[in-house]
Design an enzyme around this catalytic site. Structure first.
Site, short mmCIF file in Angstrom:
data_model
loop_
_atom_site.label_atom_id
_atom_site.label_comp_id
_atom_site.label_asym_id
_atom_site.label_seq_id
_atom_site.Cartn_x
_atom_site.Cartn_y
_atom_site.Cartn_z
N HIS A 79 0.76 -1.29 0.01
CA HIS A 79 -0.12 -0.12 -0.11
C HIS A 79 0.81 1.15 0.04
CE1 HIS A 79 -4.03 -1.63 1.48
NE2 HIS A 79 -3.66 -2.34 0.71
N TYR A 207 -9.28 5.56 7.53
CA TYR A 207 -9.28 5.86 8.97
C TYR A 207 -10.36 7.18 8.97
CZ TYR A 207 -4.93 3.43 10.05
OH TYR A 207 -3.89 2.54 10.29
N PRO A 299 -3.88 0.64 18.80
CA PRO A 299 -3.86 0.21 17.38
C PRO A 299 -3.74 1.15 16.40
CG PRO A 299 -6.03 -0.84 18.22
CD PRO A 299 -5.43 -0.15 19.38
N LYS A 303 1.37 0.07 15.09
CA LYS A 303 2.56 0.05 15.44
C LYS A 303 2.80 -1.26 16.44
CE LYS A 303 4.30 3.55 13.54
NZ LYS A 303 4.18 2.70 12.24
N TYR A 391 3.95 6.71 10.00
CA TYR A 391 3.22 5.38 9.67
C TYR A 391 3.95 4.45 9.30
CZ TYR A 391 -1.11 3.04 8.57
OH TYR A 391 -2.03 2.06 8.59
P1 FAD Z 1 2.10 -11.38 22.04
O1 FAD Z 1 1.71 -11.66 20.77
O2 FAD Z 1 0.99 -11.06 23.14
O3 FAD Z 1 2.71 -12.95 22.17
C1 FAD Z 1 3.08 -13.18 23.61
C2 FAD Z 1 2.97 -14.78 23.78
O4 FAD Z 1 3.23 -15.24 25.00
C3 FAD Z 1 1.67 -15.49 23.67
O5 FAD Z 1 1.53 -16.42 22.53
C4 FAD Z 1 1.02 -15.50 24.94
O6 FAD Z 1 0.26 -16.96 24.72
C5 FAD Z 1 2.46 -16.09 25.67
N1 FAD Z 1 2.30 -15.99 26.91
C6 FAD Z 1 1.78 -15.16 27.96
N2 FAD Z 1 2.03 -15.37 29.11
C7 FAD Z 1 2.91 -16.48 29.12
C8 FAD Z 1 3.71 -17.24 30.39
N3 FAD Z 1 3.50 -16.67 31.67
N4 FAD Z 1 4.62 -18.12 29.75
C9 FAD Z 1 4.64 -18.67 28.69
N5 FAD Z 1 4.06 -17.89 27.33
C10 FAD Z 1 3.28 -16.85 27.71
N6 FAD Z 1 -1.19 -4.36 16.69
C11 FAD Z 1 -1.22 -3.63 15.55
O7 FAD Z 1 -0.25 -3.19 15.25
N7 FAD Z 1 -2.57 -3.64 14.73
C12 FAD Z 1 -3.68 -4.06 15.46
O8 FAD Z 1 -4.85 -4.12 14.97
C13 FAD Z 1 -3.61 -4.80 16.73
N8 FAD Z 1 -4.83 -5.36 17.24
C14 FAD Z 1 -4.49 -6.04 18.60
C15 FAD Z 1 -5.54 -6.60 19.27
C16 FAD Z 1 -5.61 -7.20 20.30
C17 FAD Z 1 -6.58 -7.87 21.14
C18 FAD Z 1 -4.29 -7.26 20.96
C19 FAD Z 1 -3.88 -7.87 22.24
C20 FAD Z 1 -3.09 -6.71 20.31
C21 FAD Z 1 -3.45 -6.03 19.33
N9 FAD Z 1 -2.22 -5.53 18.41
C22 FAD Z 1 -2.42 -4.75 17.34
C23 FAD Z 1 -0.93 -5.56 19.02
C24 FAD Z 1 -0.14 -6.61 18.46
O9 FAD Z 1 -0.85 -7.66 18.16
C25 FAD Z 1 0.95 -6.88 19.57
O10 FAD Z 1 1.84 -5.83 19.36
C26 FAD Z 1 1.78 -8.21 19.15
O11 FAD Z 1 1.01 -9.40 19.08
C27 FAD Z 1 2.86 -8.25 19.95
O12 FAD Z 1 3.57 -9.58 19.81
P2 FAD Z 1 4.41 -10.23 20.97
O13 FAD Z 1 4.86 -11.25 20.70
O14 FAD Z 1 5.21 -9.11 21.61
O15 FAD Z 1 3.13 -10.44 22.28
C1 PHB Z 2 -5.93 -4.23 11.02
O1 PHB Z 2 -5.87 -4.44 9.82
O2 PHB Z 2 -6.22 -4.94 11.96
C2 PHB Z 2 -5.52 -2.83 11.35
C3 PHB Z 2 -4.92 -2.04 10.50
C4 PHB Z 2 -4.56 -0.72 10.82
C5 PHB Z 2 -4.37 -0.40 12.24
C6 PHB Z 2 -4.94 -1.21 12.99
C7 PHB Z 2 -5.47 -2.28 12.69
O3 PHB Z 2 -4.13 0.93 12.41
#
Ligand code: FAD
Ligand code: PHB
Length: 398
Positions: A79, A207, A299, A303, A391
């Site tokens: 994009h 947006y 979100p 980021k 962005y």
């Molecule tokens: P996570 O993806 O949270 O991974 C952590 C892992 O550790 C998980 O698999 C969990 O099961 C595991 N874990 C937890 N506790 C323990 C433990 N005690 N022992 C062992 N394992 C454990 N970001 C965006 O940019 N756009 C979005 O639209 C967006 N939507 C989101 C929606 C939701 C509901 C959430 C929660 C986050 C969203 N995010 C979004 C943020 C993005 O998904 C996260 O920043 C990203 O997942 C971070 O990755 P991570 O691996 O650091 O953490």
């Molecule tokens: C998504 O596709 O889930 C999405 C995209 C852009 C955002 C947040 C979520 O800023």
């Protein structure tokens, strides 16, 4: 080897098999550094979480470096801009023209699947469904990780623990309160999100700032859409039929988008609260935090996943340099280096959230101020460039 078929000792114990943990594991494995990943959930549970969808160019480059970008390049959508909708009209922010960069739409689920497949192909060890994960002796040169699974209680000795276990994980909680400083802002609303197998309403993300509240039109592919509307924190998913959701979304879009919206049965529907959160420092003794374990952003700026990747970029380089005998400067400077970039993304996500959402206490005046700022943004090349730069992702410091 232990009775679970795992080594009793490894170089890096990675807690969590989300994008941070899996990407770190992949980068370390390719550089010849041993790691074991310990994850609380099952692989299907991890893959079932519908989260982020937009990858910065730097994240794509890191996934290329990790050798997991073949499907991303085949199926990801490049994009060159996004659209801002307000006051009944849409305005394009043209990244390609403003800064010559782009983003790639490719779901976090797919990134995770590619990383899981790559790890399985390498035969690198991952423990799933580990409960009661605990970290010990983090302030010594030989920390240990304990957990329980179907086979009983286990322990792994290591040189370093990478805390990649998200916001609710055990890693950050293992840092003494006297050492940890946290910063937090909780927003007075959430996002209600719907995933459905319908073509996206528009080729690029929209947006929308609307007096009824924020809305976002995103996608996962040319046949799968992801839509969000701002909702109150008291709302329940059960109260939102698909019909009610799409009526609300349509009401927040410009006429052309509202008319073009194709609806269909939702395949996922969830509410996410919005918060900004940073924990400092990101290193304590032999524990190094990465991703959501250390910071959360709303979100709006897309980021969260990208920041997780940027931490992992610094962390993997620091660990590889350490094991190659190139010194520990990367590990010593890890926290400060990450946090400098993290705070810029926290600022951008907070600013974009504040600009686009309806706040309960700012009234019509707040709406008018937002529309004035949006007008400035789309009318000034300087302002639009600042949005575009943030962005698509700010540069790394090396
Ligand atoms: P996570 O993806 O949270 O991974 C952590 C892992 O550790 C998980 O698999 C969990 O099961 C595991 N874990 C937890 N506790 C323990 C433990 N005690 N022992 C062992 N394992 C454990 N970001 C965006 O940019 N756009 C979005 O639209 C967006 N939507 C989101 C929606 C939701 C509901 C959430 C929660 C986050 C969203 N995010 C979004 C943020 C993005 O998904 C996260 O920043 C990203 O997942 C971070 O990755 P991570 O691996 O650091 O953490
Ligand atoms: C998504 O596709 O889930 C999405 C995209 C852009 C955002 C947040 C979520 O800023």
């Amino acid at each position: 080897m232990s009775d679970a078929g795992l080594p009793r000792r490894t170089q890096v114990a990675i807690i969590g098999a989300g994008p941070s943990g899996l990407l770190l594991g992949q980068l370390l494995a390719r550089a010849g550094v041993d790691a074991v990943i310990i994850e609380r959930q099952s692989p299907d549970y991890v893959l079932g979480r519908i989260r982020a969808g937009v990858l910065e160019q730097g994240t794509v480059e890191l996934l290329e470096h990790a050798g997991v970008a073949t499907r991303l390049h085949a199926e990801g959508l490049v994009h060159d801009g996004v659209e801002l909708a307000f006051d009944g009209r849409r305005h394009r922010i043209d990244f390609a023209d403003l800064i010559g960069r782009h983003v790639t739409v490719y779901g976090q689920t797919e990134v995770t699947r590619d990383l899981m497949n790559a790890r399985a192909a390498l035969g690198a060890p991952t423990v799933y469904e580990a409960s009661e994960v605990s970290l010990h002796d983090l302030d010594t040169d030989s920390p240990r990780v304990g957990w329980r699974d179907a086979g009983g209680r286990h322990e792994l000795a290591c040189d370093w623990v990478a805390g990649c276990d998200g916001y609710h994980g055990v890693s950050r909680a293992s840092i003494p309160a006297s050492v940890l400083r946290t910063y937090e802002r909780v927003y007075p609303f959430g996002w209600l999100g719907v995933l459905c197998d319908t073509p996206p309403v528009s080729p690029e993300l929209i947006y929308a700032n609307h007096p009824r509240g924020f809305a976002l039109c995103s996608m996962r592919s040319t046949t799968r859409s992801r839509y969000y509307v701002q909702c109150g924190l008291d709302q329940k998913v059960e109260d939102w039929s698909d019909e009610r959701f799409f009526d609300e979304l349509r009401a927040r879009l410009d006429e052309r988008a509202a008319a073009a919206l194709v609806t269909g049965p939702s395949i996922e529907k969830s509410i996410a609260p919005l918060r900004s959160f940073v924990a400092e420092p990101m290193r304590h003794g032999r524990l190094l935090l990465a991703g959501d374990a250390a910071h959360i952003v709303p979100p709006t700026g897309a980021k969260g996943l990208n920041l997780a990747a940027s931490d992992v970029r610094y962390l993997s380089r620091a660990l590889v340099a350490h094991y190659r005998g190139e010194g520990s400067a990367g590990l010593d400077g890890y926290s400060a280096r990450c946090l400098a970039r993290v705070w810029k993304a926290v600022r951008f996500s907070w600013w974009f959230t504040t600009l686009m959402h309806r706040f309960p206490d700012t009234g019509d005046f707040g709406q008018k101020i937002q529309e004035a700022e949006l007008g400035y943004l789309v009318g000034s090349r300087a302002a639009a460039t600042a949005l575009a730069e943030n962005y698509v992702g700010l540069p790394f410091d090396d």
